[in-house]
Design a protein around this motif. Structure first.
Motif, PDB file in Angstrom:
ATOM      1  N   ILE A 405       0.837  -1.207   0.000  1.00  0.00           N
ATOM      2  CA  ILE A 405       0.000   0.000   0.000  1.00  0.00           C
ATOM      3  C   ILE A 405       0.870   1.255   0.000  1.00  0.00           C
ATOM      4  N   LEU A 406       1.911   1.272   0.856  1.00  0.00           N
ATOM      5  CA  LEU A 406       2.781   2.445   0.927  1.00  0.00           C
ATOM      6  C   LEU A 406       3.538   2.671  -0.376  1.00  0.00           C
ATOM      7  N   ALA A 407       4.011   1.586  -0.987  1.00  0.00           N
ATOM      8  CA  ALA A 407       4.777   1.731  -2.228  1.00  0.00           C
ATOM      9  C   ALA A 407       3.918   2.326  -3.330  1.00  0.00           C
ATOM     10  N   ASP A 408       2.665   1.882  -3.437  1.00  0.00           N
ATOM     11  CA  ASP A 408       1.779   2.441  -4.453  1.00  0.00           C
ATOM     12  C   ASP A 408       1.449   3.908  -4.164  1.00  0.00           C
ATOM     13  N   TYR A 409       1.422   4.281  -2.881  1.00  0.00           N
ATOM     14  CA  TYR A 409       1.126   5.676  -2.529  1.00  0.00           C
ATOM     15  C   TYR A 409       2.353   6.563  -2.724  1.00  0.00           C
ATOM     16  N   LEU A 410       3.517   6.096  -2.286  1.00  0.00           N
ATOM     17  CA  LEU A 410       4.722   6.919  -2.363  1.00  0.00           C
ATOM     18  C   LEU A 410       5.304   6.964  -3.769  1.00  0.00           C
ATOM     19  N   ALA A 411       5.152   5.882  -4.531  1.00  0.00           N
ATOM     20  CA  ALA A 411       5.661   5.841  -5.903  1.00  0.00           C
ATOM     21  C   ALA A 411       4.534   5.388  -6.818  1.00  0.00           C
ATOM     22  N   PRO A 412       3.552   6.255  -7.085  1.00  0.00           N
ATOM     23  CA  PRO A 412       2.398   5.857  -7.905  1.00  0.00           C
ATOM     24  C   PRO A 412       2.833   5.467  -9.304  1.00  0.00           C
ATOM     25  N   PRO A 413       2.260   4.395  -9.843  1.00  0.00           N
ATOM     26  CA  PRO A 413       2.650   3.956 -11.193  1.00  0.00           C
ATOM     27  C   PRO A 413       2.089   4.876 -12.265  1.00  0.00           C
ATOM     28  N   LEU A 414       2.664   4.779 -13.454  1.00  0.00           N
ATOM     29  CA  LEU A 414       2.145   5.519 -14.592  1.00  0.00           C
ATOM     30  C   LEU A 414       0.769   4.981 -14.968  1.00  0.00           C
ATOM     31  N   GLN A 415      -0.074   5.850 -15.477  1.00  0.00           N
ATOM     32  CA  GLN A 415      -1.410   5.457 -15.896  1.00  0.00           C
ATOM     33  C   GLN A 415      -1.567   5.732 -17.388  1.00  0.00           C
ATOM     34  N   ALA A 416      -2.222   4.800 -18.072  1.00  0.00           N
ATOM     35  CA  ALA A 416      -2.393   4.917 -19.522  1.00  0.00           C
ATOM     36  C   ALA A 416      -3.633   5.725 -19.854  1.00  0.00           C
ATOM     37  N   LYS A 417      -3.505   6.559 -20.906  1.00  0.00           N
ATOM     38  CA  LYS A 417      -4.670   7.281 -21.427  1.00  0.00           C
ATOM     39  C   LYS A 417      -4.526   7.349 -22.943  1.00  0.00           C
ATOM     40  N   PRO A 418      -5.622   7.384 -23.665  1.00  0.00           N
ATOM     41  CA  PRO A 418      -5.547   7.395 -25.136  1.00  0.00           C
ATOM     42  C   PRO A 418      -4.743   8.581 -25.653  1.00  0.00           C
ATOM     43  N   ASN A 419      -3.990   8.328 -26.709  1.00  0.00           N
ATOM     44  CA  ASN A 419      -3.176   9.364 -27.335  1.00  0.00           C
ATOM     45  C   ASN A 419      -3.967   9.982 -28.494  1.00  0.00           C
ATOM     46  N   PRO A 420      -4.356  11.256 -28.401  1.00  0.00           N
ATOM     47  CA  PRO A 420      -5.143  11.862 -29.499  1.00  0.00           C
ATOM     48  C   PRO A 420      -4.414  11.837 -30.832  1.00  0.00           C
TER      49      PRO A 420
END
Length: 588
Positions: A405-420
């Protein structure tokens, strides 16, 4: 002019083919029913096609009980000292047995993991049942029939314990694979729950040892042959149950909407970009083929975003990591592996030696007892060993959950979003990967911090454990502190491996990196055995045990582990510094 007859005569010849009767529309064939009817009775029994709600319940139950019995190899602290005393083994011989079990875990990880990936978790459970049955029963047979004069007795026990370790990793992969495939919409939860149960496994199995049925006659201590015989029945039975019911629950979709490449021999006009009736089952299979994997591995670390990111990197020409590339990566793979051995090896040493460490602080009653020794603990050493196995297991489990839980909070992963830009330029990446929250502490720095704390635990125990008034407290700090940091490091290291080498290469990279952890386990366990050789200062008066032989096989007093703990503390600090430097270079 004559009119045509309203009903002309028809001449029918005997051999003239008759027209077929009028056809009625036919229902499409039930292919599934046809295939089921052609299966043999054996195949129908093994397929065990059950209603979905019942199958979900049986799958979850199978994963739970398999995870709770998986870590039998780490129960050595419960019965190991009794085995060493029965067969009059010295420290090195006793360490050889437990190191054999740990090597079984690490060395069999790659083949059993590949077997589970290819044939599914049920086969992994079945193989684990066979290995556990042979390993436990062989170990119990040697204990019942051997004597201290039996030649190479420790090698026979080591061979049996190696199979027990292999059974451990088979159950491990079966549980994680089945859980991650069955519940891909919750990738973190589907792994954290079985991992937590696996962490509690040693505690659950050790709790059975306190039953009167497993006590030696005329003693409050354990009869190891009876207890291991019980484990040799329990573990295979649970795994056989898993081989029947640990079926992956089918999911309609694993990767969502992903634009798949079209082969050159396929016509692009056969596909309609606006057609929403794409077979998602075929899509899932195709994306797995694109990643050169089955559908399992990308879900283990990183989830959907990590798989997307890896696909984009492959399309941009990123090199794929293979065995050759890993072995040639001297400044990355080899350095990281050595650092892993420096920080994991000391923790594995405590796992293997906690029983011996406790025994060294509870000398025979004929010797002058230190002030901290609790006489009740000496009368019931089994309860004391189980207590610290409990501390190690529970702190390791809790730290894995908290660290995730702490690792995901302190080092949040990149999130994908569509590329226009992808709409206008098909060559552009279909998705962009953005970080919506700032990194407060990188995973490598987090792992380094845990390694420093682990080094501090060893430093404190080297100076204080065994001192006056520090017996029970010191042992609790050792088992709880090492368990917590060991669990935390083992939670962070796989994430670092996946981030650097890519989720599609995680299985191979982690399998090869884990061999360094095995190396660290061997080196530090034998270091403890070598430095805990008893001397005359440990045995005033030349104490003899009840058999009349000198008790020179057992070392007593804090000097048995003090130097080893100093080396482990220094090792953890060096590993922490290296992790920080390498983490900055890898940007993880």
């Amino acid at each position: 002019m004559s009119s045509q007859p309203s009903h002309p005569s028809t001449v029918a010849y005997q051999h003239e083919p008759q027209p077929p009767p009028p056809m009625t529309p036919l229902e499409p064939p039930d292919v599934s029913a046809i295939l089921r009817s052609k299966r043999s009775l054996k195949s129908q029994i093994l397929s065990l096609e059950l209603p979905r709600p019942l199958q979900i319940g049986l799958t979850c139950f199978s994963i739970s009980i398999s995870a709770l019995q998986a870590n039998g190899v780490y129960c050595w602290g419960t019965y190991g000292p009794v085995v060493a005393k029965m067969l009059e083994l010295d420290g090195t011989q006793a360490q050889t047995i437990v190191v054999g079990g740990i090597l079984g875990v690490y060395l069999c990880a790659a083949p059993l993991g590949a077997l589970t990936d290819k044939y599914g978790p049920r086969i992994g459970s079945f193989v684990s049942a066979c290995l556990g049955l042979v390993g436990y029963q062989a170990f119990a047979f040697v204990l019942r029939s051997a004597t201290p004069d039996t030649p190479y007795v420790q090698l026979w026990l080591t061979a049996g314990y190696f199979l027990v370790g292999a059974a451990t990793v088979g159950s491990y992969f079966a549980c994680l694979t089945c859980s991650s495939l069955s519940f891909p919409s919750h990738p973190t939860l589907s792994l954290s729950l079985p991992l937590s149960m696996i962490g509690l496994s040693a505690l659950v199995l050790s709790s059975f040892s306190s039953l009167r049925a497993f006590q030696a006659s005329g003693s409050t201590d354990l009869d190891p042959a009876k207890f291991i015989l019980f484990l040799g029945i329990l573990s295979p039975s649970v795994n056989i149950f898993g081989s029947l019911f640990m079926k992956v629950i089918p999911q309609p979709e694993l990767f969502g909407e992903i634009k798949l490449p079209i082969n050159d021999d396929e016509q692009a006009d056969d596909y309609d970009d606006d057609d929403d009736d794409v077979d998602v089952g075929e899509m899932s299979e195709s994306i797995g083929q694109l990643l050169r994997l089955d559908e399992r591995t990308p879900m283990l670390i990183g989830g959907i975003e990590a798989a997307w990111e890896e696909v984009e990197a492959m399309e941009q020409g990123k090199d794929n990591w293979g065995v050759k590339e890993l072995l040639q990566d001297y400044q990355g793979f080899w350095v990281f592996g050595i650092l892993l051995a420096l920080v994991i090896g000391p923790g594995e040493m405590v796992v293997a030696s906690i029983g011996s460490i406790i025994t060294s602080l509870l000398p025979p009653t004929s010797l002058r007892l230190p002030a901290f020794v609790n006489i009740a603990s000496i009368d019931n050493p089994l309860a004391l060993r189980n207590k610290h196995v409990f501390f190690f297991s529970i702190f390791s489990t809790l730290s894995r959950l908290v660290t995730g839980i702490l690792a995901d909070y302190l080092a949040p992963p990149l999130q994908a979003k569509p590329n226009p830009a992808h709409r206008h330029d098909p060559a552009a990446p279909s998705h962009l990967f953005v970080r919506k929250r700032q990194v407060r502490l990188s995973r490598s720095a987090f792992a380094a911090l845990c390694a420093i704390v682990l080094g501090g635990v060893f430093a404190w125990c080297a100076g204080m454990l065994g001192g006056e008034g520090q017996g029970e407290k010191g042992l609790s700090i050792l088992s709880g502190g090492v368990g917590a940091m060991y669990g935390a490091i083992f939670t962070l290291i796989p994430a670092i491996v996946s981030h650097h080498f890519g989720p599609t290469n995680f299985g191979l990279a982690w399998g090869m990196v884990s061999y360094f952890a095995a190396l660290g386990s061997v080196v530090y366990s034998y270091l403890y055995a070598y430095l805990s050789v008893p001397t005359s200062s440990n045995h005033p008066g030349g104490h003899n045990d009840s058999s009349g032989r000198g008790s020179s096989e057992t070392c007593y007093g804090p000097q048995c582990f003090r130097l080893t703990f100093v080396v482990c503390g220094v090792s953890c600090v060096i590993g922490a510094v290296g992790l920080v430097v390498l983490g900055k270079r890898w940007k993880v």
